[in-house]
Design an enzyme around this catalytic site. Sequence first.
Site, PDB file in Angstrom:
ATOM      1  N   GLU A 185      -7.187   0.300  -4.541  1.00 18.20           N
ATOM      2  CA  GLU A 185      -7.216   0.196  -3.078  1.00 18.20           C
ATOM      3  C   GLU A 185      -8.539  -0.387  -2.554  1.00 18.20           C
ATOM      4  O   GLU A 185      -8.517  -1.286  -1.712  1.00 18.20           O
ATOM      5  CB  GLU A 185      -6.923   1.572  -2.460  1.00 18.20           C
ATOM      6  CG  GLU A 185      -5.456   1.960  -2.648  1.00 18.20           C
ATOM      7  CD  GLU A 185      -5.159   3.440  -2.482  1.00 18.20           C
ATOM      8  OE1 GLU A 185      -6.041   4.174  -1.979  1.00 18.20           O
ATOM      9  OE2 GLU A 185      -4.056   3.872  -2.845  1.00 18.20           O
ATOM     10  N   LYS A 199       2.859  11.053  -3.555  1.00 18.26           N
ATOM     11  CA  LYS A 199       1.799  10.387  -4.320  1.00 18.26           C
ATOM     12  C   LYS A 199       0.962  11.385  -5.122  1.00 18.26           C
ATOM     13  O   LYS A 199       0.458  11.062  -6.192  1.00 18.26           O
ATOM     14  CB  LYS A 199       0.901   9.615  -3.345  1.00 18.26           C
ATOM     15  CG  LYS A 199      -0.081   8.657  -4.004  1.00 18.26           C
ATOM     16  CD  LYS A 199      -0.763   7.817  -2.952  1.00 18.26           C
ATOM     17  CE  LYS A 199      -1.787   6.869  -3.529  1.00 18.26           C
ATOM     18  NZ  LYS A 199      -2.357   5.990  -2.482  1.00 18.26           N
ATOM     19  N   ASP A 231     -12.880   5.242   2.457  1.00 15.87           N
ATOM     20  CA  ASP A 231     -11.457   5.335   2.801  1.00 15.87           C
ATOM     21  C   ASP A 231     -11.081   6.770   3.167  1.00 15.87           C
ATOM     22  O   ASP A 231     -10.943   7.629   2.298  1.00 15.87           O
ATOM     23  CB  ASP A 231     -10.626   4.841   1.606  1.00 15.87           C
ATOM     24  CG  ASP A 231      -9.110   4.882   1.871  1.00 15.87           C
ATOM     25  OD1 ASP A 231      -8.685   5.430   2.907  1.00 15.87           O
ATOM     26  OD2 ASP A 231      -8.360   4.364   1.026  1.00 15.87           O
ATOM     27  N   ASP A 284       0.881  -1.165   0.000  1.00 16.91           N
ATOM     28  CA  ASP A 284       0.000   0.000   0.000  1.00 16.91           C
ATOM     29  C   ASP A 284       0.919   1.215   0.000  1.00 16.91           C
ATOM     30  O   ASP A 284       1.552   1.522   1.010  1.00 16.91           O
ATOM     31  CB  ASP A 284      -0.892  -0.036   1.251  1.00 16.91           C
ATOM     32  CG  ASP A 284      -1.732   1.235   1.422  1.00 16.91           C
ATOM     33  OD1 ASP A 284      -1.677   2.119   0.540  1.00 16.91           O
ATOM     34  OD2 ASP A 284      -2.435   1.336   2.452  1.00 16.91           O
TER      35      ASP A 284
END
Length: 609
Positions: A169, A71, A191, A9
């Site tokens: 994800e 990211k 999330d 992850d």
Amino acid sequence: MKPSVVGIDLGTTFSLAAYVREGRPEVVRDENGVALIPSCLSFHEDGSVLVGTAAKARALADPQHTIFSVKRLMGRTLADLQKESQLIPHQIIERDLGRNRKVLFVKIGDREYTPEELSAMILREVRQRAGNPTKAVITVPAYFNDSQRQATRDAGRIAGLDVLRIINEPTAAALAYGLDKTQSATVVVYDLGGGTFDCSILSIRDGIFKVLATNGDTFLGGDDFDRALMNHAAQAWGFNLDQKDPFLLQSLRSRAEEVKIALSQNEATDFALTYKGQNYHLQVSRAQFESLIAPLVDRTLEKCRAALRDAQLRAKQIDEVILVGGSSRVPLVRQKVAEFFGKTPHTDLNPDEVVALGAAVQADILSGTRRDMLLLDVVPLSLGIETLGGVVDKVIHRNTPIPARATTRYSTSVDNQTAVILNIYQGERELTKDNQHLGTFKLSDIPPMPAQFPQVDVTFLVNEDGLLTVTAKEQRSGRSAQVTVEATHGLTREEVDRLIEESVVHAQEDFDARRFIEFKAKAEADLRHTEKALAETGEILDPTQRETLEKCRQELLQAMQGQDVDRLQKAVVAFGKATLPLAEALMNRVVKQALSGKTTAEVDANQIQ
Ligand code: ADP
Ligand code: MG
């Protein structure tokens, strides 16, 4: 412990790895039992780079050489980042490396790094912790576009990993809960991480995962909870945060995060800070904290509502809700999500480990031990072809699972046309001018044929990696041509959101514009055919019919010049009526010819007998 394949992850704020041991996924921990590695880098004069907790600890002392949130830069262009760049305290440069390829660089000290290289440094640390495996599955948000996925894959490769697959994800989260084994379920993955919020709706049918919709906010997460607490304390203590004292801001921020985490367990806690030799204290209750963050939590629910709308589902049609991300530990978040979906969410697994656990399950499947599953992604924006007058004809619609293939048949509009130019567009609007142009190619050497006679089949194919290939084949002659469209830059989540939003706002306007263009095309064709028919059999019309036809023709020509779609429609219909006698006359002639032909044939047949 030396797994050869892991799930990773690669998060905005934290990263971690997991692997399957004796059939069960487990996260990789360091000697202190810590699994989460802050996605943070710190660069030193001597060229060494610290990763993780050690790097985060230096953020305060050396902000210029510390970098977070890599990211957010992956697979983006400078234009994409206009809005965000001010949040990244480093100089970001874009270089054109030729052949339409632009690459971002982050300047740290006197060196420059691409986002891929920076992510690779984080991945290398993650990899090392896991005992240097050679293969990995890496997760990305479901809304990541092709170039963002590609950049993630490249980062893995730079870190020395054979990237078996990039998976979503939310899909990983569902795998971690073993939902692949349910026969059929509709699942929401909520999330809430450090800096981002994602809501994804998945459908699982016989082990096949499909993303039905995604929504979210790339600037909403636990950091905002911290900020709310910081502001609350600063106000109570009379600090002016606009002065941007970096030391004060950083220490307030890390204290606020501790307070927030404590409040997930306790009803109240002490917010304490030492600044310029003074001690500050503040008692914060959970209720106070909840009233500070309630509007933020409500915003996440708005996004869930939008995702449901996109998937054309109601909250009560959701079978399972999974909570992911460290911030989903906040009791108010759990409570509000449960209320919203009318369902107790899955919280058994650690919310900041579940994605890595699921990635490990997928890695295990791909490494050969299990081959019972197929993962599907979707096309983020509709893909289509320009037809007459700047209208986009959608060939593959948004949210179609990939790989996707669709074929539409077109023809020519002019006699003896020997080439067709195909313009490919992406977006939700009706007209080409409002969508993004992806590419052009030409199908040539079509043998001359009357208009409407050629059959050009245009096939769109989006492969597993999200790459679009368009092929065109003229069926009568067998001529074909093809082009692969590679995104030269990705669309941002905001762009995708904006494009979708615009298509809703402009729906009526676009609809009218499209109708106008279609009626106009029909009018042009009708006028052409009528002219031809008049030349051939015009004499059969009586003077009144001829006069009516001319009047209708004039009105049609005028309506075509205007903008009023209803007037144009009426004119097209009226003109069609006025040409009826002509059409009948033509038809009669054709029938007569056919009949006489038939008669001859019968005669011939009789003769044979
Ligand atoms: P990401 O996926 O964005 O990299 P995570 O899912 O690991 O990040 O979430 C990190 C966020 O979770 C941080 O804002 C952190 O403060 C928050 N967090 C972690 N534990 C808790 C907790 N017990 N209560 C509230 N927030 C928490
Ligand atoms: Mg995450």
